[in-house]
Design an enzyme around this catalytic site. Structure first.
Site, PDB file in Angstrom:
ATOM      1  N   PRO A 115     -28.886 -80.820  -8.240  1.00 23.48           N
ATOM      2  CA  PRO A 115     -28.116 -79.818  -7.493  1.00 23.48           C
ATOM      3  C   PRO A 115     -26.632 -79.908  -7.818  1.00 23.48           C
ATOM      4  CG  PRO A 115     -29.724 -80.864  -6.071  1.00 23.48           C
ATOM      5  CD  PRO A 115     -29.777 -81.601  -7.384  1.00 23.48           C
ATOM      6  N   CYS A 116     -26.007 -78.749  -7.945  1.00 22.60           N
ATOM      7  CA  CYS A 116     -24.657 -78.699  -8.522  1.00 22.60           C
ATOM      8  C   CYS A 116     -23.541 -78.739  -7.490  1.00 22.60           C
ATOM      9  CB  CYS A 116     -24.506 -77.426  -9.361  1.00 22.60           C
ATOM     10  SG  CYS A 116     -24.628 -75.904  -8.374  1.00 22.60           S
ATOM     11  N   GLN A 117     -23.865 -78.706  -6.177  1.00 25.74           N
ATOM     12  CA  GLN A 117     -22.815 -78.544  -5.185  1.00 25.74           C
ATOM     13  C   GLN A 117     -21.763 -79.644  -5.249  1.00 25.74           C
ATOM     14  OE1 GLN A 117     -26.057 -78.315  -4.699  1.00 25.74           O
ATOM     15  NE2 GLN A 117     -26.599 -76.634  -3.319  1.00 25.74           N
ATOM     16  N   TYR A 119     -20.611 -81.158  -7.804  1.00 26.34           N
ATOM     17  CA  TYR A 119     -19.718 -81.026  -8.953  1.00 26.34           C
ATOM     18  C   TYR A 119     -18.958 -79.698  -8.957  1.00 26.34           C
ATOM     19  CZ  TYR A 119     -22.861 -84.686 -10.696  1.00 26.34           C
ATOM     20  OH  TYR A 119     -23.614 -85.823 -10.838  1.00 26.34           O
TER      21      TYR A 119
END
Length: 416
Positions: A115-117, A119
């Site tokens: 999950p990218c949140q 970064y």
């Protein structure tokens, strides 16, 4: 070429690799709604390969239940979707399940991105501590555990471009830490920032695509060839019925024969029923703002600024930033704004360009921007269609066509 998909989401990345002949052994995903989507897509591929298209079409029309759909598919196909959070407690059971699925065969490839949140630039800006305490910063360590166990020839790691600047408390880039970890277990890595609109996707979506190869030697990054698209964003609306805010159908519309060539080129159009072409309802104020935004674009090719709205239409206390919070998905340009998961909360940033329809995008239109085929069905836990769950899955996905281009180039290098 057999692969694992980690942090699989709704399966956009996997779908692109399947198109290029890669065979999924397992998908690992935490969110139960997305897991059902993956199971339904696995059922689709099985039924198509066994000449049972009518069964899938019946499901899209709502004539049979999800359980009835799944009853036509071997249990091992459905069990290849592992609905678990990846962590220390779950790794042994996940590994055991994958081992039973793969048998004596090797895993050739691992794909996926945590999950990218943690970064993302937006996530770090909102968090008082810049997301440095977020455990998702270190999910790449679990990715490395899969590499260490299965020793694939390659892996494909996808994430947001905020990863380029995200740093830990010691001031060290997370990207550098990742690459050092991967190198420690025998993988040389290279990365590029790829923009989806360079590869036939009608959306300006930039992502880091890191490729790892099991070697200590240098290798050439398998960069897909850029596609010179002749289409504009209006192609995504082609062949869909015109509806207004609050109208539409979750279950199906019959596909129209007349449609944009882009829908064929991007492998989106199909003869299956079209689902999720349903628009959310809006307040009278929102619809007036939408109309103003569309009219301004159509007459002056200008974007609406929130600060220019009359006071009676302003409801947000923050009037100094995010002034383009109402934005038209302009039909006459070559790429739209990036589709993100926030679309599940409101559609203000994704206004339909037809002033007569006066609404935000439907899930099906957002899915087309992400190049999901029209026969892709987005599930919920309950089994009932959920516009919110569909939007969230779509916004978090990798565009299928971008994934296919990456997969095609990787396959080409592999065969060489």
């Amino acid at each position: 070429m057999r692969f694992l998909d980690l942090f699989a989401g709704a399966g956009g990345l996997s779908e692109g690799f399947v198109r290029e002949g890669f065979v999924p052994v397992a998908h690992v995903e935490l969110w139960e709604s997305a897991c059902y989507t993956l199971k339904t897509r696995a059922a689709f591929h099985y039924l198509i390969n066994h000449n049972q298209e009518d069964t899938y079409a019946s499901y899209l029309r709502g004539e049979i239940t999800r359980d009835e759909l799944y009853s036509n598919v071997p249990k091992e196909i459905l069990d290849s979707v592992i609905c678990k959070e990846i962590g220390d407690k779950t790794l042994p059971s996940i590994f055991s399940k994958i081992d039973s699925l793969k048998g004596q065969n090797d895993i050739d490839l691992i794909v996926g991105g945590p999950p990218c949140q943690a970064y993302s630039l937006a996530g770090r800006a909102r968090d008082p501590n810049g997301m440095r305490d977020d455990k998702r910063n270190y999910l790449f360590l679990y990715y490395a555990k899969f590499l260490r166990k299965y020793h694939p020839k390659y892996f494909v790691f996808e994430n947001v471009i905020g990863l380029l600047s995200a740093k830990d408390d010691d001031g060290v880039s997370y990207l550098d830490r990742m690459r050092a970890k991967f190198r420690e277990i025998g993988y040389n890595t290279k990365y590029q920032v790829l923009s989806a609109d360079d590869y036939g996707v009608l959306q300006n979506r930039k992502r880091i695509i890191l490729i790892g190869k099991r070697t200590t030697e240098d290798f050439e990054y398998p960069l897909p060839e850029v596609v010179q698209s002749r289409y504009t964003v209006g192609a995504i609306f082609s062949g869909l019925p015109k509806i207004n805010a609050g109208e539409g159908n979750y279950r199906y519309y019959s596909p129209r024969e007349r449609h944009s060539q882009w829908l064929d080129d991007a492998h989106i159009f199909s003869n299956f029923p079209i689902t999720y072409h349903c628009a959310r309802p809006n307040s009278v104020k929102d619809l007036e703002i939408y109309r103003r935004a569309v009219e301004l674009w159509n007459t002056q090719q200008k974007r609406l600024s929130y600060s220019d709205l009359p006071a009676r239409l302003k409801t947000h206390t923050n009037q100094s930033s995010f002034l383009d919070r109402f934005k038209v998905v302009a039909a006459n340009i070559r790429s739209s704004q990036t589709v993100v998961a926030h679309i599940c909360k409101d559609g203000h940033y994704y206004i339909h360009p037809d002033i007569d329809q006066n609404r935000s995008l439907t899930p099906r239109e957002a899915a087309r921007l992400q190049t999901f085929p029209d026969d892709y069905f987005f599930e919920s836990v309950s089994g009932k269609p959920s516009r919110t769950d569909a939007f969230k899955q779509i916004g978090n996905a990798v565009p299928v066509l971008l994934a296919q281009k990456i997969a095609g180039k990787l396959r080409e290098v592999w065969e060489e």
